[in-house]
Design an enzyme around this catalytic site. Structure first.
Site, PDB file in Angstrom:
ATOM      1  N   PRO A   1       0.817  -1.206   0.000  1.00 40.75           N
ATOM      2  CA  PRO A   1       0.000   0.000   0.000  1.00 40.75           C
ATOM      3  C   PRO A   1       0.856   1.263   0.000  1.00 40.75           C
ATOM      4  CG  PRO A   1      -0.774  -1.561   1.647  1.00 40.75           C
ATOM      5  CD  PRO A   1       0.535  -2.069   1.150  1.00 40.75           C
ATOM      6  N   GLU A   2       0.393   2.278  -0.731  1.00 34.67           N
ATOM      7  CA  GLU A   2       1.097   3.565  -0.710  1.00 34.67           C
ATOM      8  C   GLU A   2       0.569   4.393   0.461  1.00 34.67           C
ATOM      9  OE1 GLU A   2       2.217   5.357  -4.313  1.00 34.67           O
ATOM     10  OE2 GLU A   2       1.883   3.574  -5.519  1.00 34.67           O
TER      11      GLU A   2
ATOM     12  N   LYS B   1       4.431   4.795   5.224  1.00 34.04           N
ATOM     13  CA  LYS B   1       3.757   3.502   5.110  1.00 34.04           C
ATOM     14  C   LYS B   1       3.655   2.777   6.450  1.00 34.04           C
ATOM     15  CE  LYS B   1       5.215   2.974   0.297  1.00 34.04           C
ATOM     16  NZ  LYS B   1       5.825   2.097  -0.724  1.00 34.04           N
TER      17      LYS B   1
ATOM     18  N   ARG C   1      12.681  -2.229  -9.158  1.00 37.88           N
ATOM     19  CA  ARG C   1      11.259  -1.909  -9.303  1.00 37.88           C
ATOM     20  C   ARG C   1      10.986  -1.472 -10.735  1.00 37.88           C
ATOM     21  NH1 ARG C   1       8.399  -0.921  -4.617  1.00 37.88           N
ATOM     22  NH2 ARG C   1       6.613  -1.110  -6.019  1.00 37.88           N
TER      23      ARG C   1
END
Length: 267
Positions: free
Chosen positions: A2-3, A52, A257
């Site tokens: 989750p951001e 986060k 990423r």
């Protein structure tokens, strides 16, 4: 993973559900049994997010305890309504009142925090665009003296807290910045505009519960990358035409990423 907007939205929701109420706290799975026992029966005072990371504060008179949670890739909360069902699966943490509750499964971290732990967390995190106490000067100082690509710096939680792959890709597109440009070549005016855009976009994410990055005039054409997702400019659109110039969106790997960008709009 989750951001940051997801954690802030979650903190607000849990504050509404439990804030000011005495709660029962258990660890059906057993992996957080001692921590749950330490806060069981206390008043749920506050929930807040730092990037986060999620923090719960519990109070009983002058005594305060903190629980730190990092959802990681697989962690998730499930809300419950009375009568609460028996725990199913690997429930690390259950918080409940007489009429509501929530189960936490699969977090990377769920642990009792002491003030020194919180100080250490805050010290290693960059400013969070969604916090009122965020100091963008810290992020600018880190970026402006770095030779790393801007696209990598934006994902570094020590530079800016709470940014994930979607916001990284989309804010750079909206700013017209090549993600491979070294941080020290970023102009101060570009940084300021990007920071303000991040603040605005992430606030929308908190309100709506999902990321929305397309400007109204561009919100048409090719559908979103997946069902029930809003459109994006470049994220997960590799090989598809850019919504602005028609050039195929590029895909590369940057520090393990996936990175998406338009080579024309982001020169």
């Amino acid at each position: 993973m989750p951001e940051g907007h997801t954690l802030h939205r979650l903190a607000r929701r849990q504050q509404r559900l439990f804030g000011g109420r005495r709660v029962r706290v258990t660890s059906p799975q057993g992996r957080f049994a001692d921590g749950a026992a330490a806060v069981d029966g206390m008043t749920f005072h506050a929930a807040e997010a730092w990037g986060k990371h999620l923090l719960h504060r519990y109070r009983d008179g002058r005594t305060e305890q903190m629980v730190h949670i990092h959802l990681g890739l697989y962690g998730a909360f499930t809300e419950l309504t009375a009568p609460l069902p028996e725990p199913v699966g690997q429930v690390r943490l259950r918080i409940e009142t007489e009429d509501t509750g929530t189960d936490l499964r699969g977090p990377t971290a769920c642990e009792i925090y002491h003030p020194v732990d919180l100080d250490a967390l805050i010290a290693r995190l960059g400013p969070d665009p969604l916090r009122r106490d965020a100091d963008p000067e810290r992020a600018w100082a880190a970026m402006s003296r770095s030779s790393r690509p801007i696209g990598a710096l934006l994902m570094d939680q020590k530079v800016i807290a709470g940014i994930g792959n979607v916001y990284r890709a989309e804010v750079l597109f909206r700013a017209g910045i090549d993600p491979m440009r070294p941080g020290k070549r970023l102009l101060r005016t570009e940084f300021d505009e990007m920071w303000l855009d991040l603040v605005a976009l992430m606030k929308v994410g908190v309100r709506r519960g999902r990321i929305h990055v397309i400007r109204p005039e561009d919100d048409h054409g090719a559908p979103a990358y997946a069902a029930n997702r809003p459109r994006t400019y470049v994220y997960r659109r590799a090989g598809e035409p850019c919504r602005i110039c028609g050039t195929p969106v590029l895909l590369a790997e940057l520090e393990a990423r996936k990175l998406y960008w338009c080579p024309v709009c982001q020169e």
